[in-house]
Motif scaffolding. Sequence first.
Motif, PDB file in Angstrom:
ATOM      1  N   LEU A 157      84.523 139.591  16.318  1.00 21.63           N
ATOM      2  CA  LEU A 157      83.669 138.494  16.772  1.00 21.63           C
ATOM      3  C   LEU A 157      82.384 139.021  17.387  1.00 21.63           C
ATOM      4  O   LEU A 157      81.296 138.485  17.147  1.00 21.63           O
ATOM      5  N   ALA A 158      82.498 140.100  18.196  1.00 24.90           N
ATOM      6  CA  ALA A 158      81.303 140.685  18.798  1.00 24.90           C
ATOM      7  C   ALA A 158      80.365 141.230  17.718  1.00 24.90           C
ATOM      8  O   ALA A 158      79.140 141.042  17.793  1.00 24.90           O
ATOM      9  N   THR A 159      80.956 141.893  16.711  1.00 25.13           N
ATOM     10  CA  THR A 159      80.138 142.405  15.605  1.00 25.13           C
ATOM     11  C   THR A 159      79.490 141.271  14.841  1.00 25.13           C
ATOM     12  O   THR A 159      78.303 141.332  14.473  1.00 25.13           O
ATOM     13  N   ARG A 160      80.263 140.210  14.605  1.00 23.47           N
ATOM     14  CA  ARG A 160      79.722 139.058  13.884  1.00 23.47           C
ATOM     15  C   ARG A 160      78.599 138.394  14.672  1.00 23.47           C
ATOM     16  O   ARG A 160      77.575 138.010  14.101  1.00 23.47           O
ATOM     17  N   ASN A 161      78.793 138.267  15.979  1.00 24.75           N
ATOM     18  CA  ASN A 161      77.743 137.662  16.814  1.00 24.75           C
ATOM     19  C   ASN A 161      76.483 138.519  16.824  1.00 24.75           C
ATOM     20  O   ASN A 161      75.364 137.998  16.797  1.00 24.75           O
ATOM     21  N   GLN A 162      76.677 139.849  16.872  1.00 20.63           N
ATOM     22  CA  GLN A 162      75.537 140.757  16.838  1.00 20.63           C
ATOM     23  C   GLN A 162      74.794 140.629  15.509  1.00 20.63           C
ATOM     24  O   GLN A 162      73.559 140.575  15.467  1.00 20.63           O
ATOM     25  N   LEU A 163      75.567 140.568  14.424  1.00 20.58           N
ATOM     26  CA  LEU A 163      74.957 140.417  13.108  1.00 20.58           C
ATOM     27  C   LEU A 163      74.229 139.085  12.996  1.00 20.58           C
ATOM     28  O   LEU A 163      73.118 139.020  12.467  1.00 20.58           O
ATOM     29  N   GLN A 164      74.854 138.010  13.513  1.00 20.19           N
ATOM     30  CA  GLN A 164      74.219 136.702  13.445  1.00 20.19           C
ATOM     31  C   GLN A 164      72.929 136.682  14.247  1.00 20.19           C
ATOM     32  O   GLN A 164      71.922 136.124  13.802  1.00 20.19           O
ATOM     33  N   ALA A 165      72.953 137.308  15.440  1.00 20.56           N
ATOM     34  CA  ALA A 165      71.737 137.360  16.258  1.00 20.56           C
ATOM     35  C   ALA A 165      70.644 138.158  15.543  1.00 20.56           C
ATOM     36  O   ALA A 165      69.464 137.800  15.603  1.00 20.56           O
ATOM     37  N   THR A 166      71.060 139.239  14.868  1.00 21.94           N
ATOM     38  CA  THR A 166      70.083 140.038  14.112  1.00 21.94           C
ATOM     39  C   THR A 166      69.485 139.229  12.974  1.00 21.94           C
ATOM     40  O   THR A 166      68.268 139.235  12.754  1.00 21.94           O
ATOM     41  N   LEU A 167      70.353 138.502  12.259  1.00 15.88           N
ATOM     42  CA  LEU A 167      69.864 137.673  11.159  1.00 15.88           C
ATOM     43  C   LEU A 167      68.932 136.577  11.663  1.00 15.88           C
ATOM     44  O   LEU A 167      67.906 136.277  11.044  1.00 15.88           O
ATOM     45  N   ASP A 168      69.300 135.973  12.803  1.00 17.08           N
ATOM     46  CA  ASP A 168      68.466 134.904  13.353  1.00 17.08           C
ATOM     47  C   ASP A 168      67.101 135.422  13.788  1.00 17.08           C
ATOM     48  O   ASP A 168      66.128 134.659  13.824  1.00 17.08           O
ATOM     49  N   ALA A 169      67.039 136.717  14.143  1.00 14.11           N
ATOM     50  CA  ALA A 169      65.769 137.287  14.604  1.00 14.11           C
ATOM     51  C   ALA A 169      64.854 137.671  13.447  1.00 14.11           C
ATOM     52  O   ALA A 169      63.666 137.920  13.661  1.00 14.11           O
ATOM     53  N   ILE A 170      65.405 137.723  12.230  1.00 11.25           N
ATOM     54  CA  ILE A 170      64.592 138.094  11.071  1.00 11.25           C
ATOM     55  C   ILE A 170      63.759 136.895  10.647  1.00 11.25           C
ATOM     56  O   ILE A 170      64.311 135.825  10.368  1.00 11.25           O
ATOM     57  N   PRO A 171      62.439 137.033  10.599  1.00  7.82           N
ATOM     58  CA  PRO A 171      61.600 135.888  10.226  1.00  7.82           C
ATOM     59  C   PRO A 171      61.569 135.623   8.730  1.00  7.82           C
ATOM     60  O   PRO A 171      61.060 134.599   8.290  1.00  7.82           O
TER      61      PRO A 171
END
Length: 305
Positions: free
Chosen positions: A130-144
């Motif tokens: 879950l932590a990895t998934r959240n980190q990945l999701q946050a990274t994806l959300d930060a990509i413009p």
Amino acid sequence: SAELEASKMELNRAQSVGKVGSWMYDIAGDVVRFSAEACRAYGVPEGTRDNHTDMLARVLADDRNAVEAAWRFALANGEFDHEHRIVCGGQVRWVREKAQFEFGPDGTPLVALGTTQDITERKQVETEVLATRNQLQATLDAIPDLMFEVDLEGRYHDFHSHRLDLLAAPPDELMGKTVQDMLPDAAADTCLQALHEANETGHSRGRQFELPLPQGKRWFELSVARKPAIPGQNVHFVVLSRDITERKEFERQLQDQHGQLERQVRLRTYELEIAKQSADAANHAKSDFLANMSHEIRTPMNGIL
């Protein structure tokens, strides 16, 4: 007696391997009897007997209300299945409790036969995932950029972006279609060229195309990377499509300014050349005038001499 003891030992070993203990709760007598593995899971001596209050006291305080609510619901419905935390030897562990009930003729619950499974390791893995998934999701959300997963044919398999206004069509219409289905010919050709380059070299960067959208024409730049191959699956690519419309407009303005500056330089050069030619003509006329005057003055003097 020997066979019974051997069967009991085999059951205990099996429960130890599976980390699943068993218990029986005499509801009327309020007595809980544990198997050896259930005792280990709860961190109590083998042969320990509990009651409902003791069992609930071993549950982490934050989880007690939920466990009690699930238990009351199970008494009415005949089945209990709940995951919660317990305090075991000063440590917090996760267990999954499952139980089925035996009822009397009047529907009163008499006995609960249950299991206790230590799922601490599974919960730790789930937390890490879950932590990895959240980190990945946050990274994806930060990509413009717009991010797609496509195959070599340019068929869309996945999409991620908050900028739906930059899509050629809604996401549900893109999935399963190809770039040739959804984009103008020139844009689709650019995308396919990038995919084939990435298939050969592993990546492709810098290819640009223009896309007409309801809000106006937009320019995009592609970055493509080939995903590691998965057995039995066609090669897939991750495609980042960056909106560079503002950059292209800035470049156009720079080109206009550069062209205007060049025109000004050529005009000024022409003016200076004209001025130089005028100055040269004036100097030549002046030289001719002075030479003529010198001749006119020298001629009378020659007669006198």
